[in-house]
Design an enzyme around this catalytic site. Structure first.
Site, mmCIF file in Angstrom:
data_model
loop_
_atom_site.group_PDB
_atom_site.id
_atom_site.type_symbol
_atom_site.label_atom_id
_atom_site.label_comp_id
_atom_site.label_asym_id
_atom_site.label_seq_id
_atom_site.Cartn_x
_atom_site.Cartn_y
_atom_site.Cartn_z
ATOM 1 N N CYS A 53 38.281 42.320 69.514
ATOM 2 C CA CYS A 53 38.236 42.786 68.127
ATOM 3 C C CYS A 53 36.789 42.719 67.642
ATOM 4 O O CYS A 53 36.146 41.673 67.761
ATOM 5 C CB CYS A 53 39.137 41.906 67.260
ATOM 6 S SG CYS A 53 39.047 42.286 65.505
ATOM 7 N N CYS A 101 44.818 43.444 64.663
ATOM 8 C CA CYS A 101 44.452 42.185 65.305
ATOM 9 C C CYS A 101 45.296 41.066 64.687
ATOM 10 O O CYS A 101 45.338 40.913 63.460
ATOM 11 C CB CYS A 101 42.967 41.914 65.115
ATOM 12 S SG CYS A 101 42.438 40.297 65.735
ATOM 13 N N CYS A 124 46.605 53.274 71.729
ATOM 14 C CA CYS A 124 45.564 54.248 71.394
ATOM 15 C C CYS A 124 44.656 53.608 70.342
ATOM 16 O O CYS A 124 45.042 53.495 69.175
ATOM 17 C CB CYS A 124 46.243 55.513 70.882
ATOM 18 S SG CYS A 124 45.136 56.869 70.560
#
Length: 135
Positions: A53, A101, A124
């Site tokens: 992330c 996340c 995706c």
């Protein structure tokens, strides 16, 4: 929903600026924007390592789960267990599954049940939501 890592918009903007994140990373991660297809730095990136992330650094995907879906965004068949939270997304006149996340709530992209591997999944992702760590 509350996530373990909380910051104000200004703190997220500053953090992303300090990391030299891609332009648009704040809008993608904090306001669920989508980068244009075939423009992200990780769309055709095939090095060995892991994807994290961009906001909090949490590990999201191993590079060996990445595949070329031809859709214009980095695609993965399997996320790190517990790293991603899924949400129902009914925006833009369709029903999709948004991925964020699990640690900081950053919007990452969407997951679709049309992947070519045995998981049947295609995560995706927006390149602007990711950082890469080489092995």
């Amino acid at each position: 929903m509350t996530h373990p890592i909380q910051k104000t918009d200004e703190q997220w903007r500053q953090l992303l600026a300090d990391k030299h994140a891609e332009p648009g990373a704040f809008e993608v991660t904090r306001h669920a924007a989508t980068e244009r297809p075939f423009t992200g730095k990780y769309e055709q990136h095939w090095a060995d390592g892991s994807y994290h992330c961009v906001c909090c650094g949490a590990k999201l995907f191993d590079a060996n789960t990445k595949f070329d879906a031809g859709c214009g965004w980095p695609s993965f068949s399997l996320a790190i267990p517990g790293a991603i939270e899924e949400r129902r997304d009914v925006s833009h006149g369709m029903v999709r599954v948004e991925t964020v996340c699990a640690h900081c709530g950053a919007h990452l992209g969407h997951v679709f049940p049309d992947g070519p591997t045995d998981t049947g999944l295609r995560y995706c992702m927006n390149s602007a939501a990711l950082d890469f760590e080489a092995k």
